[in-house]
Design an enzyme around this catalytic site. Sequence first.
Site, mmCIF file in Angstrom:
data_model
loop_
_atom_site.group_PDB
_atom_site.id
_atom_site.type_symbol
_atom_site.label_atom_id
_atom_site.label_comp_id
_atom_site.label_asym_id
_atom_site.label_seq_id
_atom_site.Cartn_x
_atom_site.Cartn_y
_atom_site.Cartn_z
ATOM 1 C CG ASP A 88 -2.037 0.972 1.216
ATOM 2 O OD1 ASP A 88 -3.053 0.744 0.547
ATOM 3 O OD2 ASP A 88 -1.861 2.005 1.887
ATOM 4 C CG ASP A 223 -6.339 -4.384 -2.571
ATOM 5 O OD1 ASP A 223 -7.107 -3.397 -2.439
ATOM 6 O OD2 ASP A 223 -5.175 -4.386 -2.157
ATOM 7 N N GLY A 249 -8.250 -10.366 0.547
ATOM 8 C CA GLY A 249 -8.428 -8.962 0.244
ATOM 9 C C GLY A 249 -7.157 -8.153 0.357
ATOM 10 C CG HIS A 250 -5.872 -3.445 1.263
ATOM 11 N ND1 HIS A 250 -5.244 -3.049 0.104
ATOM 12 C CD2 HIS A 250 -5.484 -2.551 2.221
ATOM 13 C CE1 HIS A 250 -4.516 -1.973 0.340
ATOM 14 N NE2 HIS A 250 -4.631 -1.648 1.616
ATOM 15 C CG PHE A 251 -4.947 -5.354 5.767
ATOM 16 C CD1 PHE A 251 -3.755 -4.776 6.176
ATOM 17 C CD2 PHE A 251 -6.057 -4.536 5.616
ATOM 18 C CE1 PHE A 251 -3.661 -3.412 6.438
ATOM 19 C CE2 PHE A 251 -5.974 -3.175 5.874
ATOM 20 C CZ PHE A 251 -4.778 -2.618 6.283
#
Length: 273
Positions: A88, A223, A249-251
């Site tokens: 990120d 994500d 997902g993102h994490f």
Amino acid sequence: MFYREAGSMAAPVLLLLHGFPTSSHMYRNFIPLLASRYRVIAPDLPGFGSTTALQRGAYAYTFGNLYRAVLSFVDGLNLRRFAMMVFDYGAPVGFRLAAAYPRRISAIISQNGNVYEEGLVEETLRPMRAYWDHPTKANRDRLSGFLTAAATRFQYTHGVPDSKLELLSPDAMAHDQSIIDRDPELQLDLFADYKTNIALYSRWQEYLRVERPPVLAVWGNGDPFFGPAGAYAFQRDVPEAEVHLFDTGHFALETDGPEIAELTRDFLDRKGA
């Protein structure tokens, strides 16, 4: 700057750069899985975690300044050559460093750390683009929607299959929200400045093409901000880049950390990084 560190001082260095809205806390379970072979170092960026940060007005919260803080940090620890894992916000910070000092970077692991237009999920980023194009108070206020507890939970849960939801830590979500709540305005400043990262994408892609560092992209395919196309785009500039998508997902480290750690160890061992 606060940082977490583990591993032998004589071991090769792996620098971990976190993203929004977390801190080195996101690597809390990942660090022990790498520390037997590497000196693993994870700092908190200014404005995040436990790093002592100046207030807005005394310090400009821009990605250029976050980069300069990390450069001072690695110089202060005399880290002359190291691999780095970026996530990120850690990607624009880390790639500024890599492009400026390419000989210092032995390898790059990108966990949803985007440096390509293809990876940007436009539906999610539309409110930011509106503010970049028209920096009015109304458009800035709309970005506050990204700073709520519901938005933080969305970052953790979106794209994560039901079978993995129980792996998500409520403590991690609370930690991240506490960072946001300390000073939401500095977070909005960084949202506003994110356009400077996109403007540098071509420079970072040139660095990848010219220097050809070993690249491993490990990506959560659900994500909501940085899509899988951003992972595969690395292969355009570094054809031998390795890409692994995870059903999350993102994490991604929250749900698939041990598997990502194993890939990272194998990758760094093979590349001699």
